[in-house]
Enzyme design. Structure first.
Site, PDB file in Angstrom:
ATOM      1  N   LYS A   1       2.811   4.450  -0.954  1.00  0.00           N
ATOM      2  CA  LYS A   1       3.210   5.142  -2.496  1.00  0.00           C
ATOM      3  C   LYS A   1       4.468   5.932  -1.705  1.00  0.00           C
ATOM      4  CE  LYS A   1      -1.428   4.996  -0.696  1.00  0.00           C
ATOM      5  NZ  LYS A   1      -1.400   3.904  -1.426  1.00  0.00           N
TER       6      LYS A   1
ATOM      7  N   ASP B   1      17.565   9.714  -7.727  1.00  0.00           N
ATOM      8  CA  ASP B   1      18.356   9.602  -7.628  1.00  0.00           C
ATOM      9  C   ASP B   1      19.329   8.785  -5.979  1.00  0.00           C
ATOM     10  OD1 ASP B   1      18.980  10.137 -10.168  1.00  0.00           O
ATOM     11  OD2 ASP B   1      19.268  12.386 -10.008  1.00  0.00           O
TER      12      ASP B   1
ATOM     13  N   HIS C   1       0.644  -1.448  -0.510  1.00  0.00           N
ATOM     14  CA  HIS C   1      -0.113  -0.249   0.273  1.00  0.00           C
ATOM     15  C   HIS C   1       0.717   1.004   0.125  1.00  0.00           C
ATOM     16  CE1 HIS C   1      -3.430   2.486   2.109  1.00  0.00           C
ATOM     17  NE2 HIS C   1      -3.139   2.254   0.527  1.00  0.00           N
TER      18      HIS C   1
END
Ligand SMILES: [Zn+2]
Ligand SMILES: [Zn+2]
Lengths: 171, 171
Positions: B117, B122, B115
């Site tokens: 996000k 870099d 779940h």
């Protein structure tokens, strides 16, 4: 000067709530672990609220989290909750419990999602991430919660909360 | 020394992608606004990736975001994507497009939700919040994305990414 902390989920189990937040567990046989978990820390921050607790979260279905909110509310700390209106229709919604106990609650009015998952404690500390307030978020899903007291981060979330609180005012 | 930024959604509209990320729009009549939006900034950070782009997100259904990922991949920046396996079954899944183009992709193996996000650019900058990579997250829902290059924050997300990347290795 400021702190930055990231909690990851799932935890293996729920912590014993007496051990975690009620000053110690006196049960002769306790079924819950007496250990530090991500969720124990998450709860610690919620229970630390003194002057305000502002919750802005897509859905609340965890009984334990509902209980924490009610504990904080009953301790005299002003609690405000913003939640998606779809969450209000779930079977066994905990929002009824909030309303019965006088917790201030506002729901979004749109057909889209109020999809935030953040909490602000004493207008000083913000917790934000992927974590909805559900059972699965605690012990099943991969989730994260970022926590800081840096005002550069807290302030925009505070402003967003106040904006939505006004916007979702009941007519 | 370090920066902290919070983007809020929904935006009113998509930005013109030529204006936003392709060096300028030369269309005589353009249907998309030439303005800074939260999503333009989100895209700016993705396009800024030079040495790596590590995406760990519950679901990707936005064509524009799919295109950005493919652009970054084609520019030579190594891209890795972790996504929930349920997202793989959606009608018109964009994951097929990733695979065909050689983007490295791993899905979770559990019946629970991957779940998260978050995205790491870099190994230096993390973006994290409520924002799934869907159309509604951009122009309809209430969403937030927190961005920082403070290593105290980036490091734990980097470690979580590497942990899940190993864990979700195909057999
Ligand atoms: Zn106990
Ligand atoms: Zn244009």
């Amino acid at each position: 000067k400021y702190f930055y902390k990231v909690l990851f989920f799932p935890d293996e189990d729920y912590p014993c709530k007496f051990y975690a937040w009620k000053g110690g567990c006196k049960l002769p046989i306790c079924n819950f672990p007496h250990v530090e978990t991500s969720f124990k820390l998450f709860g610690d921050y919620l229970y630390s609220a003194r002057s305000s607790l502002d919750v802005c979260v897509y859905t609340i279905t965890s009984l334990v989290l509902c209980e924490i909110i009610l504990d904080v509310h009953k301790s005299g700390t002003p609690v405000r909750v913003i939640i998606d209106d779809e969450s209000d229709n779930f079977e066994g919604s905990l929002l009824k419990k909030f309303r019965e106990n006088g917790v201030k609650l506002r729901t979004d009015k749109s057909s889209f999602l109020m999809h935030h998952k953040f909490v602000i404690i004493d207008k000083e500390t913000v917790m934000n991430g992927s974590f909805n307030w559900t059972r699965n978020a605690i012990t099943a899903n991969n989730e994260n919660v970022f926590i800081t007291n840096n005002p550069e981060v807290v302030k925009p979330y505070m402003e967003e909360f106040e904006k939505l609180w006004r916007y979702f005012e009941p007519n």
